[in-house]
Each structure stands twice: as structure tokens, then as C-alpha cells.
Enzyme design. Structure first.
Site, PDB file in Angstrom:
ATOM      1  N   ASN A 192       0.789  -1.247  -0.243  1.00 46.65           N
ATOM      2  CA  ASN A 192       0.123  -0.225   0.175  1.00 46.65           C
ATOM      3  C   ASN A 192       0.887   1.383  -0.350  1.00 46.65           C
ATOM      4  O   ASN A 192       2.407   1.308   0.655  1.00 46.65           O
ATOM      5  CB  ASN A 192      -0.899   0.156   0.862  1.00 46.65           C
ATOM      6  CG  ASN A 192      -1.540  -1.441   1.322  1.00 46.65           C
ATOM      7  OD1 ASN A 192      -1.866  -1.803   0.345  1.00 46.65           O
ATOM      8  ND2 ASN A 192      -2.399  -1.572   2.460  1.00 46.65           N
ATOM      9  N   HIS A 222       6.182  -0.884  -2.319  1.00 41.41           N
ATOM     10  CA  HIS A 222       5.879   0.427  -3.776  1.00 41.41           C
ATOM     11  C   HIS A 222       6.132   1.832  -3.004  1.00 41.41           C
ATOM     12  O   HIS A 222       5.409   2.998  -3.739  1.00 41.41           O
ATOM     13  CB  HIS A 222       4.560  -0.209  -4.072  1.00 41.41           C
ATOM     14  CG  HIS A 222       4.740  -1.030  -4.307  1.00 41.41           C
ATOM     15  ND1 HIS A 222       2.861  -2.204  -4.499  1.00 41.41           N
ATOM     16  CD2 HIS A 222       5.485  -2.279  -5.289  1.00 41.41           C
ATOM     17  CE1 HIS A 222       3.646  -3.372  -5.058  1.00 41.41           C
ATOM     18  NE2 HIS A 222       4.883  -3.693  -5.085  1.00 41.41           N
ATOM     19  N   CYS A 255      17.285  21.815  -5.035  1.00 38.53           N
ATOM     20  CA  CYS A 255      18.253  22.919  -5.872  1.00 38.53           C
ATOM     21  C   CYS A 255      18.207  23.912  -6.455  1.00 38.53           C
ATOM     22  O   CYS A 255      19.285  24.424  -6.616  1.00 38.53           O
ATOM     23  CB  CYS A 255      17.419  21.466  -7.048  1.00 38.53           C
ATOM     24  SG  CYS A 255      18.097  19.954  -7.314  1.00 38.53           S
TER      25      CYS A 255
END
Length: 563
Positions: A192, A222, A255
Site C-alpha cells: 500500500n 511500493h 536544487c
């Protein structure tokens, strides 16, 4: 020489004179341990040596016990499935070293849809965004290559994050957390991405995972929507739904700061990365793949005792391999138990011999039957449960009750003809029914019986036959022998008609000529060769003219010329 303290008194064994061998044999027999044969006296107790020899040796069973699969349906009466229910409850209440592999089915009770069901995300997203194919496209890595898919993907992730923020853990989640508090949950592999498991303290995880040891209880196969990551510098931050309202991915703040600092110094720019949810999509690399592989190998080598697969259809290849490996190892143990919990059984023949118990029903109903303590309780002492737990009654609706009406059995009707019994056995009498009262004639029973024909042939064999021998016609139908006028006058019976098979060609003239024939000169009748003229010739003269004159010449057969 050393000093030896030797006692030569009369009580010493060394000072006594050794007895003679004959006296020793009569007075002091050898101990009973040297004689393995039983005593001749009745009721004598066996010696220690014979008792040790009589003990049976324990036989070891080299073959493991055959494992079978049991089925438990939670929608039916649990009192009729007592053995399966007892296995489920006792395992989750007392066993240790439990490994759980969970899917989207454990979160459906919280209001989060699964993926592949009829009301899952794949179907609903396809209708919502008018996709040509299944909603599975929004979980593919191609969403960042097509602008038409990036916007629906960001909308789906943002709405899912907002729903999870207001959702409470389900009963199954709370049961897993209680297993973690009692130190009986070894590992939780979850597929999940909602992050409900990791929101609970006992099931916390680490992002990213460490490749070498010290792994958390929960392993996210995942990823989850709790975090977002930069695709360039791998900067990790908490997920912020407001940043994903547009189709373009948001810029990475890390960044941006680094690029501004480089420009101030006068260095060239390295570019700015884009943020994305830290979830693993189809057809892309998992950033924690190496660490997850290390965790799996370590868990298989540790030989856990229990495996619970809940709320998953086992469609992902990596999860299928993990399940088969753990099932093979756990079922090799004597006390190992493997379970599968889902509304549908596992698909594929490879899982036919993997599970000891397959439970059909919801995961929350399983947690309701196990009935562990609350995970929020501070009491960590192990709870003492009943040895044989009774099923907890459920509140059934009126639609759950069904009335089963058994049809009445119809009386058996005997149709058709009864076959004859073998040998001379008398058939048993059956009670008369409507079907048996109907008489059906058998066409094969018409005509004379075989007994009457045999009796007539025996009677005809003892009576004198006529001088004239009749030849049967080639017609297969039997005809009665015609009595001649001479036989009527003489009072002699006509010869019986015997059936003789004809092998030659039958013509009309041969039928007429073959009605009556006589023997000439006492010679038997010879067959006529093919093509020869057929002439019966004149009748022979009789030896008794007186009797011949009495015959009527008109009744005698006349010669017929052959054509």
C-alpha cells in the site's frame, strides 16, 4: 618404593582363601546379567540387564507429515467450521515470529478503494478522466512523458493524500500494531502507498532503507505518498499536496538553493530537479530494491513460524516469488502455519500447495474473531486467552438469511421391458404400480414355442415315413406338409417337413421339380452339374403291383421337362 597401606586382617578379601571351582559353581552362581533367558520360576522379577534389553526402541519417522489445505468461509456459520476457526484464532493469539504480506484489501474498510476490483481505482479513474485504456496508465512511469497523463496523475495523488489525512486505522491495522507491541510481529511487507500502517508507532518504517541490517518492522514495497523526492539530487521531503495542483511537476527547493549559491560565487548552473511522489510506478526502478532484497533473504534464513498473506491478489511478480519462498520454508517446519485472507482465493496453480488455511472474507472480520487487546493500551504483558475460543456472533441482516426447501422425492417408475434373469433364478416380486400393470407384447414371442417343436420332431422320428420324400421349397417360411391322396387311402401320415439350406441357384423350374422326388435303384440323389439338362425321368416300377394298382395315378407327381 612407595609406602602402601595394606590391610591383611581376616576381613579383607585378599586374606581369604579362594574357593575351589566346584564349590564356587555350587554355592555362588554367576550373576543373572549374563543370562538373557527368562527365569523358569513363575512370578520372578527380571534383572536389570534383561529389563534394559526389553525396552522398545523409539522409531523415528523420516517422512514429514503430509500438509493439507483447509478452508474457512467467514460468511457461513463458524460453529460448523470449528477446527478451521480454532486454527486461525490460536495462531494469531499465541504464535511468534509472524510475517505479514499485506495488500490494498486491508484498507478498503477505511474507505480507500483497491486497484483491480469492479469498484477499484483502475475502473473509477478510467471513467473519471475518460481514458482509452484502463486506469493502470496513471500508475505507469509514462505519466511523466505525456502531459495529458501528468495532470490526472497529480490530481489522483493529491486527492488520495487528503483522504488519508482524515482516515483512522482499521481493525486489521490495529491487530498488526498489537502484534508489534507484543514483539510477535517479525516483519510487515506492505504494497500500500496510503501510509496508514506507518502512521502507527509500533509499525513505523525508515525512508530510505538501510542496505546493511537494523531494518524496521514495516517494509514498503511500493513506497508511499507520505514523502516526495527530487529526481535529480534525491532530496527527500514530506509530501505537500498544494505543490501538485498543476500539470508541471514542482521544482526542487534544494536544487534551487544550490543553484542560487553557485551563481553568486560565479559558478555555472547544474540545473534544477523536479519533485515527484515517492511511490514506485510500473516499469521503473525501485530505489530501495537492494535493501528490500537484503531484508527478504534475511527473513527467509531466520525461518519464521507464521506467514499471513492478506488483502492481495498476488499479481506482482516480486511478491509472488516472496510468498512462494516463505511458504516453502515455513511448511517445512513442524509448527509452521501459512494463511491467505481475501475475498477471492489465490489465482494460479503454483499456490495450490502453499497455504494451510485459506480464509474467505474481510480482513476486519478476522481481527474481530481474534479479538486482541487494543494497540493503544500500555499493558505489554501477554494476555491469557481461552484454550478453545468460541466464534464471536455477528449481526446478520435480513438479506443474509436464506430458506432452503428440499424437493420431494418422486416415486421410481419402472419403464421398459424387464430383462430375463440368469440361470433359473426366480425374479423377486415387486409391488404393483401403474407402470407395471401395463402389459406390453413382445413381437418375438408370437408363434410356436421351442418346446412344442421339439416334442413334434421326437414323435415324428419314431413313426414310419412315406415312400415319397418331399423336398422343401426354398421359401424360408415354414409350411405344413401336404398330405397326398395315397397317404389318405393307406392311412399313413405324411413325412414332416425339414428345413434344409440350399446352396445352389434357385429357379422356378427347380422349385417345381424339387417338390417331390424318389430314390432310383437305391442310389442316393446326386446334384446336377451346372448347364446340364434337368429331367426327373419316369417313376420306377413298384415291386407290388397289387398295391400299386390301388394307387390313384392322378395323385402321383408328373415328370416336368426342364427348359
Amino acid at each position: 618404593m612407595g609406602n602402601f597401606n595394606l590391610d591383611f586382617s581376616s576381613d579383607s578379601e585378599l586374606s581369604s582363601v579362594p574357593p575351589s571351582p566346584t564349590l564356587a559353581a555350587r554355592s555362588s552362581p554367576e550373576p543373572a546379567e549374563r543370562y538373557p533367558t527368562p527365569s523358569s520360576q513363575e512370578g520372578a522379577e527380571p534383572a536389570e540387564g534383561s529389563a534394559r534389553q526389553a525396552r522398545p526402541k523409539r522409531r523415528r519417522n523420516p517422512l514429514p507429515k503430509e500438509r493439507t489445505t483447509q478452508y474457512l468461509d467467514l460468511s457461513k456459520s463458524l460453529y460448523e467450521q470449528n477446527d478451521e476457526h480454532n486454527l486461525l484464532v490460536q495462531t494469531l493469539r499465541h504464535q511468534k515470529d509472524i510475517v505479514v504480506i499485506a495488500g490494498a484489501g486491508i484498507s478498503t474498510a477505511a474507505g480507500i478503494p483497491d486497484f483491480r476490483s469492479t469498484d477499484g481505482l483502475f475502473k473509477s479513474l478510467q471513467k473519471k478522466h475518460n481514458l482509452k485504456a484502463s486506469g493502470k496508465l496513471l500508475f505507469d512511469a509514462a505519466v511523466y512523458q505525456d502531459d495529458a497523463l501528468t495532470a490526472p496523475f497529480h490530481e489522483m495523488v493529491r486527492s488520495l493524500s487528503e483522504e488519508v489525512a482524515n482516515i483512522k486505522p482499521t481493525a486489521f491495522h490495529q491487530m498488526l500494531a498489537r502484534l508489534g507491541i507484543e514483539s510477535r510481529l517479525k516483519r510487515l511487507y506492505t504494497q500500500n502507498i496510503d501510509g496508514i500502517e506507518t502512521s502507527m508507532g509500533p509499525l513505523a518504517t525508515e525512508i530510505p532503507l538501510n542496505v546493511k541490517g537494523s531494518w524496521p518492522i514495516t517494509i514498503q514495497l511500493h513506497g508511499s505518498i507520505e514523502k516526495m523526492v527530487c529526481q535529480k539530487c534525491r532530496y527527500l521531503d514530506n509530501f505537500k499536496p498544494d505543490m501538485f495542483k498543476q500539470a508541471d511537476p514542482p521544482a526542487c527547493t534544494e536544487c534551487t538553493d544550490n543553484d542560487n549559491a553557485r551563481q553568486i560565487v560565479g559558478q555555472r548552473s547544474h540545473g534544477i530537479g523536479r519533485m515527484r511522489p515517492r511511490i514506485v510506478l510500473y516499469n521503473e526502478h525501485n530505489p530501495d530494491e537492494e535493501a528490500i532484497t537484503s531484508v527478504m533473504n534475511a527473513d527467509i534464513k531466520s525461518r519464521p513460524r507464521v506467514l499471513i498473506v492478506a488483502g492481495t491478489s498476488l499479481k506482482i511478480p516480486g511478491v509472488r516469488r516472496l510468498v512462494k519462498s516463505l511458504c516453502t520454508m515455513i511448511r517445512s517446519r513442524k509448527d509452521g502455519v501459512t494463511m491467505f485472507i481475501n475475498n477471492e482465493p489465490p489465482s494460479g496453480k503454483e499456490f495450490d500447495s502453499c497455504f494451510d488455511l485459506i480464509i474467505k472474507g474481510s480482513c476486519d472480520e478476522v481481527a474481530h474473531q481474534v479479538n486482541l487487546k487494543s494497540w493503544e493500551s500500555k499493558d505489554t504483558t501477554p494476555c491469557v486467552y481461552e484454550s478453545s475460543p468460541e466464534p464471536i456472533p455477528r449481526n446478520f441482516n435480513s438479506t443474509d438469511i436464506s430458506v432452503v426447501v428440499t424437493p420431494k422425492k418422486r416415486p421410481r417408475a419402472d419403464t421398459g421391458l424387464a430383462t430375463p434373469s440368469s440361470h433359473d433364478e426366480k425374479p423377486t416380486k415387486k409391488p404393483a404400480t401403474k407402470a407395471t400393470n401395463i402389459k406390453i407384447e413382445n413381437p418375438a414371442s408370437n408363434g410356436r414355442s421351442i418346446q412344442d417343436i421339439i416334442k413334434k420332431e421326437k414323435a415324428a422320428a419314431h413313426k414310419p415315413t412315406s415312400k415319397f420324400i418331399t423336398k422343401p421349397a426354398p421359401n424360408p417360411r415354414p409350411k405344413k406338409a401336404a398330405t397326398t391322396a395315397a397317404s389318405k387311402k393307406r392311412g399313413t401320415p405324411a413325412a414332416p417337413v425339414n428345413k434344409i439350406a440350399s446352396f445352389g441357384r434357385v429357379t422356378k423350374t427347380s422349385q417345381a421339380a424339387g417338390k417331390l422326388s424318389t430314390k432310383a435303384d437305391g442310389k442316393p440323389m446326386q446334384p446336377v452339374p451346372a448347364g446340364a439338362s434337368r429331367n426327373n425321368g419316369p417313376l420306377p416300377k413298384t415291386e407290388q403291383p397289387e398295391k400299386a394298382d390301388k394307387l390313384n395315378p392322378e395323385s402321383l407327381p408328373q415328370p416336368v421337362a426342364s427348359s
